[in-house]
Design a protein around this motif. Structure first.
Motif, PDB file in Angstrom:
ATOM      1  N   SER A 164       0.862  -1.180   0.000  1.00  0.00           N
ATOM      2  CA  SER A 164       0.000   0.000   0.000  1.00  0.00           C
ATOM      3  C   SER A 164       0.902   1.233   0.000  1.00  0.00           C
ATOM      4  N   GLY A 194      -9.770  -2.868   1.968  1.00  0.00           N
ATOM      5  CA  GLY A 194     -10.346  -1.610   1.510  1.00  0.00           C
ATOM      6  C   GLY A 194     -10.370  -0.525   2.558  1.00  0.00           C
ATOM      7  N   ARG A 195     -10.221  -0.899   3.814  1.00  0.00           N
ATOM      8  CA  ARG A 195     -10.191   0.084   4.913  1.00  0.00           C
ATOM      9  C   ARG A 195      -8.864  -0.083   5.651  1.00  0.00           C
ATOM     10  N   GLN A 196      -8.068   0.943   5.630  1.00  0.00           N
ATOM     11  CA  GLN A 196      -6.763   0.892   6.270  1.00  0.00           C
ATOM     12  C   GLN A 196      -6.545   2.172   7.069  1.00  0.00           C
ATOM     13  N   SER A 197      -5.501   2.168   7.886  1.00  0.00           N
ATOM     14  CA  SER A 197      -5.092   3.390   8.584  1.00  0.00           C
ATOM     15  C   SER A 197      -3.986   4.037   7.766  1.00  0.00           C
ATOM     16  N   TYR A 198      -3.909   5.361   7.824  1.00  0.00           N
ATOM     17  CA  TYR A 198      -2.966   6.096   6.989  1.00  0.00           C
ATOM     18  C   TYR A 198      -2.158   7.070   7.840  1.00  0.00           C
TER      19      TYR A 198
END
Length: 223
Positions: A164, A194-198
């Motif tokens: 990613s 589809g849902r991650q921490s950034y």
């Protein structure tokens, strides 16, 4: 360059004893996970000393005994000698352990053929930071004289697409003496879904200002 060439270069002081880490790595470091880190082709500790100084346990991997001696000495001078493990080995052939490192950094060492091994060596949610010289339409005055150890346009980005991607750039910066250096930089995380921490986006001043002016690094030559 051979290992002996690098030993001589480090011993002579031709290469800086305390090169600065990339401004991108420095700016994003607060968002990177704690834990164990690896500096690939560590040289005199550009990334290893920086990451250890921020509290991580770091393996500094390099083929040069002299470079690693300087890394250990720098770490001892800063009181962080117990956080750095020096590993003398050739990064081109070293057997990287699986799912071990929370952060891996590699600066100015061209090793696309080891990219999959570096990714495998990342722990889940670990981060990989890579920077290296670019091929450019106007020949760059810094770095390798030919294109063999330079990334083609978007080559480093394509290599990182299995991860990613959190940051990527290809840019030219001015260096001391009016020289220019074309560089690619990638920061990517080993995460899926589809849902991650950034990570938080650093201020522009934190990202850019430290490299263009006042850098003391010489021209790096990849091996």
């Amino acid at each position: 360059m051979t290992d002996t060439d690098w030993d001589e270069r480090f011993a002579s002081g031709e290469y800086p004893r305390a090169p600065e880490p990339s401004p991108v790595l420095r700016a994003y470091e607060p968002s990177l996970p704690d834990g164990r880190a690896l500096d690939v082709a560590a040289g005199t500790g550009r990334n290893a000393v920086f990451l250890a100084d921020r509290g991580r346990d770091v393996d500094a991997l390099d083929a040069s005994a002299e470079g690693l001696r300087i890394v250990r000495e720098r770490a001892a001078d800063r009181g962080i000698g117990d956080r750095i493990e020096a590993i003398r080995a050739d990064a081109s052939t070293y057997g990287f352990p699986s799912e071990t490192y929370d952060v891996i950094a590699m600066s100015y060492f061209h090793a696309l053929d080891r990219f999959a091994d570096l990714v495998e060596s990342l722990a889940p949610d670990g981060y990989l930071f890579v920077e290296g010289h670019l091929r450019s339409a106007s020949p760059s005055q810094s770095g390798p004289s030919g294109d063999r150890y330079r990334y083609a346009a978007n080559e480093l980005l394509r290599a990182g697409l299995g991860l990613s991607v959190r940051y990527y750039d290809e840019t030219t910066t001015e260096r001391p003496g009016g020289r220019e250096r074309a560089t690619a930089r990638l920061l990517a995380q080993k995460s899926t879904g589809g849902r991650q921490s950034y990570p938080s986006r650093p201020d522009a001043s934190e990202r850019w200002s430290t490299e263009a002016v006042g850098s003391t690094d010489p021209d790096e030559s990849d091996a």
